[in-house]
Design a protein around this motif. Structure first.
Motif, PDB file in Angstrom:
ATOM      1  N   ASP A 103       0.828  -1.205   0.000  1.00 30.39           N
ATOM      2  CA  ASP A 103       0.000   0.000   0.000  1.00 30.39           C
ATOM      3  C   ASP A 103       0.863   1.256   0.000  1.00 30.39           C
ATOM      4  O   ASP A 103       0.534   2.243  -0.636  1.00 30.39           O
ATOM      5  CB  ASP A 103      -0.928   0.020   1.218  1.00 30.39           C
ATOM      6  CG  ASP A 103      -1.989  -1.064   1.150  1.00 30.39           C
ATOM      7  OD1 ASP A 103      -2.411  -1.423   0.031  1.00 30.39           O
ATOM      8  OD2 ASP A 103      -2.397  -1.555   2.218  1.00 30.39           O
ATOM      9  N   GLY A 104       1.965   1.212   0.721  1.00 26.74           N
ATOM     10  CA  GLY A 104       2.848   2.371   0.828  1.00 26.74           C
ATOM     11  C   GLY A 104       4.103   2.195  -0.001  1.00 26.74           C
ATOM     12  O   GLY A 104       4.162   1.372  -0.913  1.00 26.74           O
ATOM     13  N   TYR A 105       5.109   2.962   0.352  1.00 25.43           N
ATOM     14  CA  TYR A 105       6.398   2.912  -0.338  1.00 25.43           C
ATOM     15  C   TYR A 105       7.317   1.876   0.292  1.00 25.43           C
ATOM     16  O   TYR A 105       7.232   1.596   1.484  1.00 25.43           O
ATOM     17  CB  TYR A 105       7.095   4.278  -0.272  1.00 25.43           C
ATOM     18  CG  TYR A 105       6.354   5.363  -0.990  1.00 25.43           C
ATOM     19  CD1 TYR A 105       6.452   5.486  -2.365  1.00 25.43           C
ATOM     20  CD2 TYR A 105       5.552   6.255  -0.303  1.00 25.43           C
ATOM     21  CE1 TYR A 105       5.765   6.478  -3.036  1.00 25.43           C
ATOM     22  CE2 TYR A 105       4.860   7.252  -0.966  1.00 25.43           C
ATOM     23  CZ  TYR A 105       4.971   7.361  -2.334  1.00 25.43           C
ATOM     24  OH  TYR A 105       4.292   8.340  -2.995  1.00 25.43           O
ATOM     25  N   ARG A 106       8.225   1.355  -0.504  1.00 26.30           N
ATOM     26  CA  ARG A 106       9.263   0.465   0.019  1.00 26.30           C
ATOM     27  C   ARG A 106      10.325   1.356   0.659  1.00 26.30           C
ATOM     28  O   ARG A 106      10.810   2.291   0.019  1.00 26.30           O
ATOM     29  CB  ARG A 106       9.847  -0.363  -1.127  1.00 26.30           C
ATOM     30  CG  ARG A 106      10.981  -1.283  -0.774  1.00 26.30           C
ATOM     31  CD  ARG A 106      10.493  -2.519  -0.026  1.00 26.30           C
ATOM     32  NE  ARG A 106      11.558  -3.498   0.072  1.00 26.30           N
ATOM     33  CZ  ARG A 106      11.405  -4.776  -0.215  1.00 26.30           C
ATOM     34  NH1 ARG A 106      10.240  -5.248  -0.570  1.00 26.30           N
ATOM     35  NH2 ARG A 106      12.422  -5.598  -0.113  1.00 26.30           N
ATOM     36  N   THR A 107      10.692   1.067   1.907  1.00 26.28           N
ATOM     37  CA  THR A 107      11.615   1.929   2.623  1.00 26.28           C
ATOM     38  C   THR A 107      12.925   1.251   3.021  1.00 26.28           C
ATOM     39  O   THR A 107      13.738   1.846   3.726  1.00 26.28           O
ATOM     40  CB  THR A 107      10.952   2.499   3.898  1.00 26.28           C
ATOM     41  OG1 THR A 107      10.553   1.411   4.722  1.00 26.28           O
ATOM     42  CG2 THR A 107       9.766   3.378   3.558  1.00 26.28           C
ATOM     43  N   GLU A 108      13.139   0.022   2.583  1.00 24.22           N
ATOM     44  CA  GLU A 108      14.383  -0.682   2.875  1.00 24.22           C
ATOM     45  C   GLU A 108      14.571  -1.787   1.848  1.00 24.22           C
ATOM     46  O   GLU A 108      13.671  -2.082   1.079  1.00 24.22           O
ATOM     47  CB  GLU A 108      14.352  -1.280   4.282  1.00 24.22           C
ATOM     48  CG  GLU A 108      13.232  -2.285   4.479  1.00 24.22           C
ATOM     49  CD  GLU A 108      13.131  -2.773   5.913  1.00 24.22           C
ATOM     50  OE1 GLU A 108      13.723  -2.155   6.811  1.00 24.22           O
ATOM     51  OE2 GLU A 108      12.461  -3.787   6.126  1.00 24.22           O
ATOM     52  N   ALA A 109      15.764  -2.347   1.831  1.00 25.71           N
ATOM     53  CA  ALA A 109      16.075  -3.450   0.902  1.00 25.71           C
ATOM     54  C   ALA A 109      15.576  -3.121  -0.507  1.00 25.71           C
ATOM     55  O   ALA A 109      14.772  -3.847  -1.079  1.00 25.71           O
ATOM     56  CB  ALA A 109      15.491  -4.763   1.412  1.00 25.71           C
ATOM     57  N   TYR A 110      16.079  -2.030  -1.051  1.00 26.28           N
ATOM     58  CA  TYR A 110      15.619  -1.557  -2.353  1.00 26.28           C
ATOM     59  C   TYR A 110      16.009  -2.470  -3.514  1.00 26.28           C
ATOM     60  O   TYR A 110      15.358  -2.456  -4.543  1.00 26.28           O
ATOM     61  CB  TYR A 110      16.138  -0.134  -2.616  1.00 26.28           C
ATOM     62  CG  TYR A 110      15.553   0.879  -1.669  1.00 26.28           C
ATOM     63  CD1 TYR A 110      14.253   1.331  -1.826  1.00 26.28           C
ATOM     64  CD2 TYR A 110      16.295   1.376  -0.611  1.00 26.28           C
ATOM     65  CE1 TYR A 110      13.702   2.257  -0.964  1.00 26.28           C
ATOM     66  CE2 TYR A 110      15.760   2.299   0.263  1.00 26.28           C
ATOM     67  CZ  TYR A 110      14.459   2.737   0.080  1.00 26.28           C
ATOM     68  OH  TYR A 110      13.916   3.662   0.941  1.00 26.28           O
ATOM     69  N   ARG A 111      17.084  -3.230  -3.352  1.00 26.91           N
ATOM     70  CA  ARG A 111      17.489  -4.184  -4.396  1.00 26.91           C
ATOM     71  C   ARG A 111      16.926  -5.542  -4.035  1.00 26.91           C
ATOM     72  O   ARG A 111      17.574  -6.363  -3.396  1.00 26.91           O
ATOM     73  CB  ARG A 111      19.009  -4.239  -4.529  1.00 26.91           C
ATOM     74  CG  ARG A 111      19.660  -3.034  -5.154  1.00 26.91           C
ATOM     75  CD  ARG A 111      19.127  -2.664  -6.547  1.00 26.91           C
ATOM     76  NE  ARG A 111      19.093  -3.731  -7.508  1.00 26.91           N
ATOM     77  CZ  ARG A 111      20.030  -4.010  -8.384  1.00 26.91           C
ATOM     78  NH1 ARG A 111      21.104  -3.301  -8.452  1.00 26.91           N
ATOM     79  NH2 ARG A 111      19.877  -5.007  -9.231  1.00 26.91           N
ATOM     80  N   ALA A 112      15.672  -5.760  -4.429  1.00 23.54           N
ATOM     81  CA  ALA A 112      14.964  -7.002  -4.133  1.00 23.54           C
ATOM     82  C   ALA A 112      13.879  -7.184  -5.180  1.00 23.54           C
ATOM     83  O   ALA A 112      13.517  -6.231  -5.881  1.00 23.54           O
ATOM     84  CB  ALA A 112      14.350  -6.922  -2.731  1.00 23.54           C
ATOM     85  N   PRO A 113      13.352  -8.383  -5.313  1.00 14.66           N
ATOM     86  CA  PRO A 113      12.256  -8.598  -6.268  1.00 14.66           C
ATOM     87  C   PRO A 113      11.132  -7.585  -6.043  1.00 14.66           C
ATOM     88  O   PRO A 113      10.833  -7.207  -4.912  1.00 14.66           O
ATOM     89  CB  PRO A 113      11.800 -10.021  -5.967  1.00 14.66           C
ATOM     90  CG  PRO A 113      13.035 -10.689  -5.442  1.00 14.66           C
ATOM     91  CD  PRO A 113      13.729  -9.626  -4.627  1.00 14.66           C
ATOM     92  N   THR A 114      10.542  -7.145  -7.144  1.00 13.21           N
ATOM     93  CA  THR A 114       9.491  -6.134  -7.121  1.00 13.21           C
ATOM     94  C   THR A 114       8.165  -6.739  -7.565  1.00 13.21           C
ATOM     95  O   THR A 114       8.138  -7.808  -8.180  1.00 13.21           O
ATOM     96  CB  THR A 114       9.853  -4.970  -8.069  1.00 13.21           C
ATOM     97  OG1 THR A 114      10.109  -5.505  -9.368  1.00 13.21           O
ATOM     98  CG2 THR A 114      11.074  -4.208  -7.575  1.00 13.21           C
ATOM     99  N   PRO A 115       7.060  -6.050  -7.293  1.00 18.62           N
ATOM    100  CA  PRO A 115       5.758  -6.544  -7.761  1.00 18.62           C
ATOM    101  C   PRO A 115       5.668  -6.494  -9.286  1.00 18.62           C
ATOM    102  O   PRO A 115       6.455  -5.815  -9.949  1.00 18.62           O
ATOM    103  CB  PRO A 115       4.755  -5.565  -7.148  1.00 18.62           C
ATOM    104  CG  PRO A 115       5.499  -4.761  -6.156  1.00 18.62           C
ATOM    105  CD  PRO A 115       6.940  -4.821  -6.528  1.00 18.62           C
ATOM    106  N   ALA A 116       4.692  -7.163  -9.822  1.00 22.63           N
ATOM    107  CA  ALA A 116       4.437  -7.123 -11.267  1.00 22.63           C
ATOM    108  C   ALA A 116       3.488  -5.987 -11.617  1.00 22.63           C
ATOM    109  O   ALA A 116       3.235  -5.737 -12.787  1.00 22.63           O
ATOM    110  CB  ALA A 116       3.848  -8.457 -11.726  1.00 22.63           C
TER     111      ALA A 116
END
Length: 181
Positions: free
Chosen positions: A30-43
Motif C-alpha cells: 500500500d505504501g512505499y518500500r523503505t528498505e532493501a531496495y534491491r529485491a524482487p518487485t511486484p508485477a
C-alpha cells in the motif's frame, strides 16, 4: 527431496521480500518500500502501466514518452581530506533520459521532493497527461517508488519499466553516459 526444495524456495521468497502470495510473486504494498531496495518487485503498480523491454524500446523510438532514470547517486563528499582519490561512478542509461537520482527512496525530504518535481517539470512542463517512464535496474524498488509518487502527484500517464537498464542492455539497445539533473 522435492519437499526440501519447496521449503527452501519458500524461505528465500519470504526472506527476500518479507511476504509472498505464491512462488515468484511479490505483493504490491500500500505504501512505499523503505528498505532493501534491491529485491524482487511486484508485477503491478496501481495507477501506472507496467511495460516490457520491447514496449520501452517502441516508446523510445517513437519519442512518445519522457524517460526518467532514478538510480541513486553519491556525489563527491565536500569534506574529503586533501589528496583523497574520488572516483565518480559513471552512469550509462537510456539515451535522452533525465537522471533524477535519489528520488526513489521510500521517504524523501522536502528538498528532494522539490528537486523531483522540478526535474519532472523540466521535461513535462505542466502536462500531467504526457507519458513518463520511470526506471532504474532490475529488482530495484527505486523506480517503483518514484512512479508511485508521480501517480500520487496526479500524473495520469505514468509508466513503470521494471527491468530498467538491465533489460535495455540485455536487448542490445544503445546506452549513453548521463549526469544527474
Amino acid at each position: 527431496m522435492q519437499w526440501n526444495r519447496l521449503v527452501a524456495a519458500a524461505v528465500l521468497i519470504v526472506a527476500g521480500t518479507g511476504f509472498a502470495l505464491a512462488a515468484g510473486t511479490v505483493p504490491e504494498p500500500d505504501g512505499y518500500r523503505t528498505e532493501a531496495y534491491r529485491a524482487p518487485t511486484p508485477a503491478t503498480l496501481k495507477g501506472a502501466k507496467v511495460i516490457t523491454t520491447d514496449e520501452a524500446v517502441e516508446l523510445w523510438k517513437s519519442k512518445d514518452a519522457v524517460f526518467v532514470d532514478v538510480l541513486p547517486h553519491d556525489p563527491k563528499p565536500a569534506e574529503l581530506p586533501a589528496g583523497t582519490i574520488w572516483k565518480e561512478k559513471i552512469r550509462e542509461d537510456i539515451p535522452g533520459s533525465i537522471w533524477l537520482p535519489n528520488v526513489g527512496y521510500g521517504v524523501i525530504n522536502k528538498e528532494t521532493e522539490a528537486y523531483f518535481r522540478k526535474g519532472l517539470k523540466s521535461r513535462l512542463g505542466d502536462d500531467v497527461n504526457k507519458k513518463v517512464i520511470f526506471y532504474c535496474m532490475e529488482n530495484c524498488w527505486m523506480s517503483w517508488n518514484a512512479a508511485k509518487r508521480a501517480v500520487e502527484w496526479g500524473y495520469t500517464s505514468v509508466i513503470w519499466f521494471p527491468l530498467g537498464t538491465d533489460g535495455w542492455t540485455a536487448a542490445k539497445q544503445a546506452t549513453q553516459r548521463n549526469e544527474p539533473y
